[in-house]
Write a protein that holds these residues in place. Structure first.
Motif, PDB file in Angstrom:
ATOM      1  N   ARG A   1       0.826  -1.210   0.000  1.00 41.22           N
ATOM      2  CA  ARG A   1       0.000   0.000   0.000  1.00 41.22           C
ATOM      3  C   ARG A   1       0.862   1.263   0.000  1.00 41.22           C
ATOM      4  N   ASP A   2       2.184   1.075   0.165  1.00 44.44           N
ATOM      5  CA  ASP A   2       3.142   2.191   0.091  1.00 44.44           C
ATOM      6  C   ASP A   2       3.724   2.331  -1.309  1.00 44.44           C
ATOM      7  N   HIS A   3       3.217   1.549  -2.260  1.00 46.35           N
ATOM      8  CA  HIS A   3       3.562   1.630  -3.682  1.00 46.35           C
ATOM      9  C   HIS A   3       4.934   1.047  -4.026  1.00 46.35           C
ATOM     10  N   GLU A   4       5.293  -0.035  -3.318  1.00 42.87           N
ATOM     11  CA  GLU A   4       6.435  -0.842  -3.724  1.00 42.87           C
ATOM     12  C   GLU A   4       5.902  -2.142  -4.315  1.00 42.87           C
ATOM     13  N   TRP A   5       6.696  -2.731  -5.203  1.00 42.80           N
ATOM     14  CA  TRP A   5       6.369  -4.057  -5.726  1.00 42.80           C
ATOM     15  C   TRP A   5       7.476  -5.006  -5.307  1.00 42.80           C
ATOM     16  N   ILE A   6       7.126  -6.292  -5.259  1.00 47.18           N
ATOM     17  CA  ILE A   6       8.109  -7.321  -4.948  1.00 47.18           C
ATOM     18  C   ILE A   6       7.847  -8.535  -5.827  1.00 47.18           C
TER      19      ILE A   6
ATOM     20  N   ILE B   1       9.783   0.388  -7.018  1.00 51.88           N
ATOM     21  CA  ILE B   1       8.586   1.220  -6.851  1.00 51.88           C
ATOM     22  C   ILE B   1       7.649   0.972  -8.033  1.00 51.88           C
ATOM     23  N   THR B   2       6.379   1.187  -7.801  1.00 52.29           N
ATOM     24  CA  THR B   2       5.370   0.886  -8.811  1.00 52.29           C
ATOM     25  C   THR B   2       5.297   1.961  -9.893  1.00 52.29           C
ATOM     26  N   VAL B   3       4.634   1.614 -10.971  1.00 47.77           N
ATOM     27  CA  VAL B   3       4.373   2.576 -12.041  1.00 47.77           C
ATOM     28  C   VAL B   3       3.582   3.757 -11.472  1.00 47.77           C
ATOM     29  N   HIS B   4       2.616   3.462 -10.614  1.00 46.66           N
ATOM     30  CA  HIS B   4       1.822   4.526  -9.984  1.00 46.66           C
ATOM     31  C   HIS B   4       2.732   5.489  -9.200  1.00 46.66           C
ATOM     32  N   ALA B   5       3.662   4.949  -8.440  1.00 46.42           N
ATOM     33  CA  ALA B   5       4.565   5.781  -7.636  1.00 46.42           C
ATOM     34  C   ALA B   5       5.443   6.657  -8.516  1.00 46.42           C
ATOM     35  N   GLN B   6       6.014   6.085  -9.556  1.00 48.71           N
ATOM     36  CA  GLN B   6       6.907   6.881 -10.394  1.00 48.71           C
ATOM     37  C   GLN B   6       6.120   7.926 -11.170  1.00 48.71           C
ATOM     38  N   ASP B   7       4.869   7.615 -11.539  1.00 48.04           N
ATOM     39  CA  ASP B   7       4.018   8.617 -12.192  1.00 48.04           C
ATOM     40  C   ASP B   7       3.763   9.799 -11.261  1.00 48.04           C
ATOM     41  N   ALA B   8       3.478   9.491  -9.998  1.00 47.28           N
ATOM     42  CA  ALA B   8       3.198  10.542  -9.016  1.00 47.28           C
ATOM     43  C   ALA B   8       4.438  11.385  -8.726  1.00 47.28           C
TER      44      ALA B   8
ATOM     45  N   LEU C   1      20.788   1.695 -11.321  1.00 45.61           N
ATOM     46  CA  LEU C   1      19.796   2.693 -10.925  1.00 45.61           C
ATOM     47  C   LEU C   1      20.466   3.868 -10.223  1.00 45.61           C
ATOM     48  N   ARG C   2      21.469   3.582  -9.420  1.00 44.03           N
ATOM     49  CA  ARG C   2      22.213   4.651  -8.745  1.00 44.03           C
ATOM     50  C   ARG C   2      22.881   5.544  -9.796  1.00 44.03           C
ATOM     51  N   ASP C   3      23.426   4.915 -10.839  1.00 46.93           N
ATOM     52  CA  ASP C   3      24.097   5.661 -11.910  1.00 46.93           C
ATOM     53  C   ASP C   3      23.117   6.382 -12.822  1.00 46.93           C
ATOM     54  N   ASP C   4      21.923   5.815 -13.013  1.00 41.84           N
ATOM     55  CA  ASP C   4      20.912   6.381 -13.905  1.00 41.84           C
ATOM     56  C   ASP C   4      19.535   6.273 -13.258  1.00 41.84           C
ATOM     57  N   PRO C   5      19.213   7.203 -12.320  1.00 34.83           N
ATOM     58  CA  PRO C   5      17.940   7.131 -11.600  1.00 34.83           C
ATOM     59  C   PRO C   5      16.709   7.174 -12.501  1.00 34.83           C
ATOM     60  N   SER C   6      16.863   7.663 -13.720  1.00 34.90           N
ATOM     61  CA  SER C   6      15.711   7.730 -14.621  1.00 34.90           C
ATOM     62  C   SER C   6      15.185   6.343 -14.995  1.00 34.90           C
ATOM     63  N   LEU C   7      15.950   5.280 -14.729  1.00 39.13           N
ATOM     64  CA  LEU C   7      15.455   3.916 -14.964  1.00 39.13           C
ATOM     65  C   LEU C   7      14.200   3.640 -14.145  1.00 39.13           C
ATOM     66  N   ALA C   8      14.063   4.321 -12.991  1.00 40.67           N
ATOM     67  CA  ALA C   8      12.859   4.159 -12.169  1.00 40.67           C
ATOM     68  C   ALA C   8      11.625   4.667 -12.908  1.00 40.67           C
TER      69      ALA C   8
ATOM     70  N   LEU D   1       9.405  -1.619 -13.549  1.00 41.00           N
ATOM     71  CA  LEU D   1       9.163  -3.015 -13.184  1.00 41.00           C
ATOM     72  C   LEU D   1      10.250  -3.974 -13.669  1.00 41.00           C
ATOM     73  N   GLN D   2      11.274  -3.453 -14.310  1.00 41.29           N
ATOM     74  CA  GLN D   2      12.360  -4.314 -14.785  1.00 41.29           C
ATOM     75  C   GLN D   2      13.714  -3.683 -14.426  1.00 41.29           C
ATOM     76  N   ALA D   3      14.291  -2.913 -15.335  1.00 45.46           N
ATOM     77  CA  ALA D   3      15.627  -2.347 -15.128  1.00 45.46           C
ATOM     78  C   ALA D   3      15.680  -1.351 -13.970  1.00 45.46           C
ATOM     79  N   GLY D   4      14.517  -0.788 -13.587  1.00 42.78           N
ATOM     80  CA  GLY D   4      14.474   0.206 -12.516  1.00 42.78           C
ATOM     81  C   GLY D   4      14.263  -0.363 -11.129  1.00 42.78           C
TER      82      GLY D   4
END
Length: 124
Positions: free
Chosen positions: A7-12, A24-31, A80-87, A92-95
């Motif tokens: 409910r905190d918008h993480e996926w596993i 983090i979810t698509v919803h989270a990164q959109d927000a 992801l640390r090198d390229d945060p935009s992957l999030a 759901l994959q590289a991010g």
């Protein structure tokens, strides 16, 4: 890949309980908007469900990344640390953020499946 959502918008993805993947979810990164920085946990650190395990910062805001279940960090996504935009571009994959060893696999039952998560985000 069988994802569960908090409910905190993480996926596993716990298809490998020794190295379950968290992001983090698509919803989270959109927000959040354009992610510009991530603070990832240290390998070997242990967290309880609901603990803050990292931080994601965007041009709009900063948000905590919560641990969806109890576990120990076994790997972090250096790409992801090198390229945060992957999030944003591939959340759901590289991010993905980190991999964990599950301490209590039964906690996965407390998380939402994709249908329940979609309904949850529509209510929020």
């Amino acid at each position: 890949m069988s994802l569960k959502f908090s409910r905190d918008h993480e996926w596993i993805d716990a298809s490998n309980p020794a190295a379950a993947i968290v992001g983090i979810t698509v919803h989270a990164q959109d927000a959040l908007g354009d992610v510009v920085f991530v603070d990832l946990p240290e390998v070997g650190a242990s967290f309880k469900q609901g603990d803050v395990a990292g931080v994601v910062e965007s041009v709009k805001a900063a948000a905590d990344v919560y641990m969806p279940v109890d576990g120990e960090i076994v790997e972090v996504n250096e790409a992801l640390r090198d390229d945060p935009s992957l999030a944003n571009s591939d959340p759901l994959q590289a991010g993905w953020f980190f991999r964990i060893t599950l301490a209590k696999p039964e906690q996965l039952d407390e998380l939402l499946d994709a249908t329940a998560y979609e309904a949850f985000t529509k209510e929020a």
